[in-house]
Design an enzyme around this catalytic site. Sequence first.
Site, PDB file in Angstrom:
ATOM      1  N   HIS A 111      -6.227   1.758  19.629  1.00 49.33           N
ATOM      2  CA  HIS A 111      -7.383   2.397  18.996  1.00 49.33           C
ATOM      3  C   HIS A 111      -8.599   2.515  19.916  1.00 49.33           C
ATOM      4  O   HIS A 111      -9.744   2.335  19.497  1.00 49.33           O
ATOM      5  CB  HIS A 111      -7.753   1.659  17.716  1.00 49.33           C
ATOM      6  CG  HIS A 111      -6.731   1.772  16.630  1.00 49.33           C
ATOM      7  ND1 HIS A 111      -5.857   2.830  16.541  1.00 49.33           N
ATOM      8  CD2 HIS A 111      -6.431   0.944  15.590  1.00 49.33           C
ATOM      9  CE1 HIS A 111      -5.074   2.660  15.491  1.00 49.33           C
ATOM     10  NE2 HIS A 111      -5.382   1.530  14.906  1.00 49.33           N
ATOM     11  N   HIS A 181      -9.274   5.453   9.787  1.00 43.20           N
ATOM     12  CA  HIS A 181      -8.407   4.305   9.490  1.00 43.20           C
ATOM     13  C   HIS A 181      -8.721   3.702   8.118  1.00 43.20           C
ATOM     14  O   HIS A 181      -8.768   2.476   7.968  1.00 43.20           O
ATOM     15  CB  HIS A 181      -8.555   3.241  10.571  1.00 43.20           C
ATOM     16  CG  HIS A 181      -7.323   2.401  10.774  1.00 43.20           C
ATOM     17  ND1 HIS A 181      -6.726   1.695   9.746  1.00 43.20           N
ATOM     18  CD2 HIS A 181      -6.576   2.163  11.876  1.00 43.20           C
ATOM     19  CE1 HIS A 181      -5.682   1.042  10.226  1.00 43.20           C
ATOM     20  NE2 HIS A 181      -5.550   1.312  11.510  1.00 43.20           N
ATOM     21  N   GLU A 318      -2.736   7.550   8.637  1.00 44.10           N
ATOM     22  CA  GLU A 318      -3.596   7.972   9.746  1.00 44.10           C
ATOM     23  C   GLU A 318      -3.023   9.240  10.376  1.00 44.10           C
ATOM     24  O   GLU A 318      -2.033   9.187  11.093  1.00 44.10           O
ATOM     25  CB  GLU A 318      -3.687   6.865  10.789  1.00 44.10           C
ATOM     26  CG  GLU A 318      -4.136   5.522  10.244  1.00 44.10           C
ATOM     27  CD  GLU A 318      -3.675   4.378  11.128  1.00 44.10           C
ATOM     28  OE1 GLU A 318      -4.112   4.326  12.301  1.00 44.10           O
ATOM     29  OE2 GLU A 318      -2.859   3.542  10.669  1.00 44.10           O
TER      30      GLU A 318
END
Length: 353
Positions: A111, A181, A318
Amino acid sequence: MSSDAVAISREAWGSTPDGPVERFTLDNGRGLRVRVITYGGIVQSIETPDRDGGTANVALGFDTLQGYLDNPGPYFGAIIGRFGNRIAEGRFTLDGVTYQTPVNDGVNSLHGGTTGFDKVIWAATEMDGGIALTHVSPAGDQGFPGELSMTVTYTLSADGGLRIDYLATTDAATVVNLTNHSYFNLAGEGEGHVYDHVLRIDADEFTPVGAGLIPTGKIAEVAGTALDFRDPATIGGRIRAGETQMLYGRGYDHNWVLRPRDGEPESAAFVVEPVSGRTLTVLTTEPGMQFYSGNFLDGTIIGGSGRPYRQGDGFALETQHFPDSPNHANFPSTVLRPGQEYRSTTIYRFGAE
């Protein structure tokens, strides 16, 4: 009802060493109320009615800024970047140059690295139907090349939709994979596990992973596996299957290869919670979607409800390009060059049946 009927309010919501944080409340006047904070562009809450009109927050998260500062790991509700999902060993090569990003998930980068876009304060302005968040990521930020200028907009629609539009440009070649997210529990935040939710995913294939949850590079059919949600099935029905892929993820933590898009948001998934009747439809322009069943929630985090979040107490959908794409030439490209625009749209549409 047009988008200009969306009521928007803003308030101070604490501060970090980087500056003050604001919270925006968006209300479409038909039961959908969404709160977004400028720290991380986090969707803090999503209130939506059930089949009887009873409203509950269906997004996992905290009721104070400190909750997010103390618990960054789950990435609750945040904008994810510069590269959503994983990069093997945090390393990729672009135009003959190898770049190293922070390793923060075992031996891999997750991420965007240790200080991704989930941890910056975004500048916010009100717009028709919602808000626009902007941020400039300097060249070299977390090891990524190029200065990246971004605008992420959150807008509400009359039909229960939360629309997220992403726009990014760069002054040098880079890689970009932005997503949101949010974790959902359509029974209500803090109301227990989501294993009884019924899920459909509009995908015939997925990208298998190895033990570190990095794609092998292959694209495999979901048919005959626990990852086959082409027909609606409960999230928990096969979550303890002994298949290798399920053991690697401790449940679902995989990227589904969505059916081809034509540039407009198209259906990716549909979820219904049988008791409340609440539904979630996901539409996106992205080629992939990571379905994560909250496997690493372990009861140590107390959510806004005052209840601990345990394994399976929320799920994430996602929308994205594929994980580790810079290291797999056969995956859709995540390269962005000067003069190009990165554009992506995802709609989370809430309803009840």
